[in-house]
Design an enzyme around this catalytic site. Sequence first.
Site, PDB file in Angstrom:
ATOM      1  N   LYS A   1      -1.280  -1.275  -4.277  1.00  0.00           N
ATOM      2  CA  LYS A   1      -2.328  -0.271  -4.237  1.00  0.00           C
ATOM      3  C   LYS A   1      -1.625   1.074  -4.074  1.00  0.00           C
ATOM      4  CE  LYS A   1      -5.736   2.351  -2.184  1.00  0.00           C
ATOM      5  NZ  LYS A   1      -5.732   3.497  -1.277  1.00  0.00           N
TER       6      LYS A   1
ATOM      7  N   TYR B   1       0.865  -1.182   0.000  1.00  0.00           N
ATOM      8  CA  TYR B   1       0.000   0.000   0.000  1.00  0.00           C
ATOM      9  C   TYR B   1       0.901   1.232   0.000  1.00  0.00           C
ATOM     10  CZ  TYR B   1      -3.923   2.998   1.606  1.00  0.00           C
ATOM     11  OH  TYR B   1      -4.878   3.966   1.739  1.00  0.00           O
TER      12      TYR B   1
END
Length: 304
Positions: free
Chosen positions: A177, A148
Amino acid sequence: MAVAEQIAALKSQLRDGVSPAMATPLLAGTHTVNTAVVPQLVDFLIDKGVKGLFVGGTTGEGTQLDPDQRQALHEAAVAAAAGRAPVLLHVGAQRTEAAVELARHATGLRPAAIVAMTPTFYGMSDTALACYFQAIADAAPDVPLFLYDIPQFAVNGIGPALLTRLAGDMPSLAGLKSSRVDVQIVRQLIDALPRDRILLAGNESAALGSLALGADGLISGLSTAIPEPFVAMTRAFAEGNIDEARAWQRCINRLLGVLGGLRIGGIKAILQQRGVPVGPPVPTLDASDEPLWPRAAEILGVAG
């Protein structure tokens, strides 16, 4: 199923769609998850046509919750989705051992994937970040892992060199992400990631551009409250209806303006006004009692 097969299946499930960064229902004035409301929110999102669910991330206030509450949230979300949509559980934490414990707990729930944000505040080298992510991967070797990347909040980011390194070293690495606002760096991350992995873009105001550059799908905080334009835009893009997709991107950009400066408070207010009683944000964040959903609905009506 081998982890490589899980990643391939997940790539197919998430491609050309949006996975909302799900808001976390809380009891008012507390950091306690209202697990009774989680199924209602999950049903709301799945009924709107989302591709997956990202649980306990930034919009989900996961870093503000104690580990036992994060675990309760994860359990409730996986149970509510019940195989209807892939669930991605955020396990990132400030301390490696806390992230490892959350990853181990998640393994028993059999989510589609886990996600780990970098530790925050103190700057870390790529070597230190690699050790952190490797510890999480080792704790859940049979579960796909997303990194992330959100350096505008976390301080630490995941650059192309680190991404390439980890993609080679970690068989369970499902992808990334990235919520970076710099589309040029997002492009570099897309280029650095092997094509059998998955890149999910989180910059809502440039979502269509990220898809055009090669992102597989989107993760969006606003879409937990207003999923309709994101579902419509990704569908139009997948079908090659670029003019329609551009129109929905313009709608999304107008909807972002409705939130003003209250990102999480605004998102939760819209959900409340749409009949999903998620409660206010954690006590340290500002809530909103403004009529945001009527304003958003007017924009959606014009766009639709």
